[in-house]
Design an enzyme around this catalytic site. Structure first.
Site, PDB file in Angstrom:
ATOM      1  N   ASN A   9      46.219  31.627  77.301  1.00  0.00           N
ATOM      2  CA  ASN A   9      47.002  30.467  76.858  1.00  0.00           C
ATOM      3  C   ASN A   9      47.062  30.523  75.331  1.00  0.00           C
ATOM      4  O   ASN A   9      46.088  30.237  74.656  1.00  0.00           O
ATOM      5  CB  ASN A   9      46.297  29.186  77.335  1.00  0.00           C
ATOM      6  CG  ASN A   9      46.945  27.938  76.763  1.00  0.00           C
ATOM      7  OD1 ASN A   9      48.064  27.978  76.245  1.00  0.00           O
ATOM      8  ND2 ASN A   9      46.239  26.820  76.850  1.00  0.00           N
ATOM      9  N   TRP A  10      48.225  30.905  74.823  1.00  0.00           N
ATOM     10  CA  TRP A  10      48.347  31.095  73.373  1.00  0.00           C
ATOM     11  C   TRP A  10      48.517  29.781  72.622  1.00  0.00           C
ATOM     12  O   TRP A  10      48.502  29.764  71.399  1.00  0.00           O
ATOM     13  CB  TRP A  10      49.532  32.025  73.072  1.00  0.00           C
ATOM     14  CG  TRP A  10      49.347  33.435  73.522  1.00  0.00           C
ATOM     15  CD1 TRP A  10      48.299  33.953  74.231  1.00  0.00           C
ATOM     16  CD2 TRP A  10      50.241  34.535  73.283  1.00  0.00           C
ATOM     17  NE1 TRP A  10      48.484  35.300  74.454  1.00  0.00           N
ATOM     18  CE2 TRP A  10      49.673  35.679  73.884  1.00  0.00           C
ATOM     19  CE3 TRP A  10      51.471  34.663  72.632  1.00  0.00           C
ATOM     20  CZ2 TRP A  10      50.282  36.932  73.836  1.00  0.00           C
ATOM     21  CZ3 TRP A  10      52.085  35.909  72.588  1.00  0.00           C
ATOM     22  CH2 TRP A  10      51.493  37.032  73.190  1.00  0.00           C
ATOM     23  N   LYS A  11      48.743  28.710  73.323  1.00  0.00           N
ATOM     24  CA  LYS A  11      48.940  27.385  72.700  1.00  0.00           C
ATOM     25  C   LYS A  11      50.043  27.470  71.629  1.00  0.00           C
ATOM     26  O   LYS A  11      50.969  28.250  71.783  1.00  0.00           O
ATOM     27  CB  LYS A  11      47.622  26.864  72.136  1.00  0.00           C
ATOM     28  CG  LYS A  11      46.464  26.988  73.132  1.00  0.00           C
ATOM     29  CD  LYS A  11      45.246  26.231  72.716  1.00  0.00           C
ATOM     30  CE  LYS A  11      44.133  26.467  73.707  1.00  0.00           C
ATOM     31  NZ  LYS A  11      42.973  25.649  73.498  1.00  0.00           N
ATOM     32  N   HIS A  95      46.781  20.950  81.346  1.00  0.00           N
ATOM     33  CA  HIS A  95      45.811  21.369  80.336  1.00  0.00           C
ATOM     34  C   HIS A  95      45.246  20.131  79.637  1.00  0.00           C
ATOM     35  O   HIS A  95      45.968  19.165  79.397  1.00  0.00           O
ATOM     36  CB  HIS A  95      46.474  22.318  79.327  1.00  0.00           C
ATOM     37  CG  HIS A  95      45.457  22.979  78.449  1.00  0.00           C
ATOM     38  ND1 HIS A  95      44.906  22.352  77.357  1.00  0.00           N
ATOM     39  CD2 HIS A  95      44.871  24.203  78.522  1.00  0.00           C
ATOM     40  CE1 HIS A  95      44.023  23.163  76.794  1.00  0.00           C
ATOM     41  NE2 HIS A  95      43.989  24.290  77.480  1.00  0.00           N
ATOM     42  N   GLU A  97      44.581  19.481  76.669  1.00  0.00           N
ATOM     43  CA  GLU A  97      45.274  19.083  75.427  1.00  0.00           C
ATOM     44  C   GLU A  97      46.541  18.287  75.762  1.00  0.00           C
ATOM     45  O   GLU A  97      46.908  17.363  75.043  1.00  0.00           O
ATOM     46  CB  GLU A  97      45.584  20.326  74.580  1.00  0.00           C
ATOM     47  CG  GLU A  97      44.309  20.887  73.957  1.00  0.00           C
ATOM     48  CD  GLU A  97      44.340  22.370  73.672  1.00  0.00           C
ATOM     49  OE1 GLU A  97      45.431  22.976  73.645  1.00  0.00           O
ATOM     50  OE2 GLU A  97      43.250  22.939  73.477  1.00  0.00           O
ATOM     51  N   GLU A 167      38.363  23.655  83.508  1.00  0.00           N
ATOM     52  CA  GLU A 167      38.169  23.755  82.066  1.00  0.00           C
ATOM     53  C   GLU A 167      37.438  22.513  81.550  1.00  0.00           C
ATOM     54  O   GLU A 167      38.079  21.495  81.235  1.00  0.00           O
ATOM     55  CB  GLU A 167      39.517  23.864  81.360  1.00  0.00           C
ATOM     56  CG  GLU A 167      40.310  25.094  81.752  1.00  0.00           C
ATOM     57  CD  GLU A 167      41.213  25.547  80.615  1.00  0.00           C
ATOM     58  OE1 GLU A 167      41.086  26.699  80.202  1.00  0.00           O
ATOM     59  OE2 GLU A 167      42.025  24.739  80.136  1.00  0.00           O
ATOM     60  N   GLY A 173      37.586  25.607  73.012  1.00  0.00           N
ATOM     61  CA  GLY A 173      37.741  25.818  71.571  1.00  0.00           C
ATOM     62  C   GLY A 173      36.513  25.431  70.766  1.00  0.00           C
ATOM     63  O   GLY A 173      36.573  25.350  69.538  1.00  0.00           O
ATOM     64  N   GLY A 234      41.756  30.808  75.882  1.00  0.00           N
ATOM     65  CA  GLY A 234      42.489  30.287  74.735  1.00  0.00           C
ATOM     66  C   GLY A 234      42.316  31.212  73.542  1.00  0.00           C
ATOM     67  O   GLY A 234      42.966  32.249  73.432  1.00  0.00           O
TER      68      GLY A 234
HETATM   69  C1  PEP Z   1      42.051  26.763  76.810  1.00  0.00           C
HETATM   70  O1  PEP Z   1      42.575  26.112  75.933  1.00  0.00           O
HETATM   71  O2  PEP Z   1      42.570  26.809  77.934  1.00  0.00           O
HETATM   72  C2  PEP Z   1      40.810  27.461  76.507  1.00  0.00           C
HETATM   73  C3  PEP Z   1      40.055  27.838  77.504  1.00  0.00           C
HETATM   74  O3  PEP Z   1      40.526  27.649  75.179  1.00  0.00           O
HETATM   75  P1  PEP Z   1      39.295  28.470  74.562  1.00  0.00           P
HETATM   76  O4  PEP Z   1      39.160  29.747  75.331  1.00  0.00           O
HETATM   77  O5  PEP Z   1      39.660  28.706  73.126  1.00  0.00           O
HETATM   78  O6  PEP Z   1      38.084  27.605  74.701  1.00  0.00           O
END
Ligand code: PEP
Length: 251
Positions: A9-11, A95, A97, A167, A173, A234
């Site tokens: 997931n590049w956001k 997600h 976010e 998650e 993050g 992420g």
């Molecule tokens: C995500 O945002 O789905 C995620 C898992 O981020 P990260 O790997 O940076 O914790």
């Protein structure tokens, strides 16, 4: 039998040129027969070029979001049909976010899930508790509610187009991962919920990914757990070497 899956997931990272650069590294370095299905989710503006440049490779493109409506007066939004028109057949929904910053509720997510499935898309459905929930020992309850209210209204048949992603918000993050045991505990709980709702065969076939600070040095231990079928990645998905090391972490 369920699949191993690693999705990046590049956001809101990488413009068009940066997307192409990262994809060219991924294409060059991905092993011939990866032990997992691989997805990348660039931003909307790069989806078409990503799809074009990944044609004929083992990497699939996913979108990070979509609207539930077919079309209409929803300024700034993108429909399932639009995604499909640029070759995208998979979408990440729910997600944390999106839930936190864009007020996406379980009810809204249920509509998005329906729209995606009606359009024969695959849904990567994210769920997970916040730190306050875990501290209050409410994590099972939170996960249960998110799944029951956002996803479990779908038909048995539609489950084949669903990938789950646990998650925990406190691990996203933050550099803090759930331990492999904590991940397994929730994944086993979710698989039990799937069994009760959809039956044993379907429950065994649905892939449940873990997401939250997965890195090359912890992926193997997490993916080694019985009910963890891969990861939603992420930060580490923005680096080709790290992302591919995670893809190669399956035994
Ligand atoms: C995500 O945002 O789905 C995620 C898992 O981020 P990260 O790997 O940076 O914790």
């Amino acid at each position: 039998m369920r699949k191993n899956i690693v999705a990046g997931n590049w956001k809101m990272n990488n413009d068009l040129a940066e997307t192409q650069e990262l994809l060219s590294h991924l294409k060059m370095q991905l092993v011939k027969e990866p032990k997992a299905d691989v997805y990348v989710a660039p931003s909307y503006i790069s989806l078409f070029s990503a799809f074009e440049s990944l044609k004929g490779t083992a990497i699939e493109v996913a979108a990070q979001n979509m609207h539930f409506a077919e079309k209409g007066a929803y300024t700034g939004e993108i429909s399932a049909k639009m995604l499909k028109s640029v070759g995208v057949k998979t979408v990440i929904l729910g997600h944390s976010e999106r839930r936190a910053y864009f007020n996406e509720t379980d009810e809204l997510l249920a509509k998005k899930v329906d729209a995606a499935l009606e359009n024969e898309m695959t849904v990567i459905f994210c769920f997970g508790e916040e730190l306050k929930d875990r501290k209050a020992d409410q994590h099972f309850e939170v996960v249960k509610n998110q799944l029951e209210n956002g996803l479990f209204h779908i038909s048995k048949d539609a489950c084949k187009n669903v990938i789950l992603a646990y998650e925990p918000v406190w691990a996203i993050g933050t550099g803090e991962t759930a331990s492999p045991e904590q991940a397994q505990e929730i994944h086993a709980y979710v698989r039990k919920m799937l069994t009760e709702k959809f039956g044993e065969t379907i429950a065994q076939d649905v892939s449940i990914l873990y997401g939250g600070s997965v890195k090359p040095d912890n992926a193997k231990d997490i993916f080694g757990k019985e009910d963890v079928d891969g990861g939603l990645i992420g930060g580490a998905s923005l680096n080709a070497v790290d992302f591919l090391a995670i893809v190669n972490s399956f035994e």
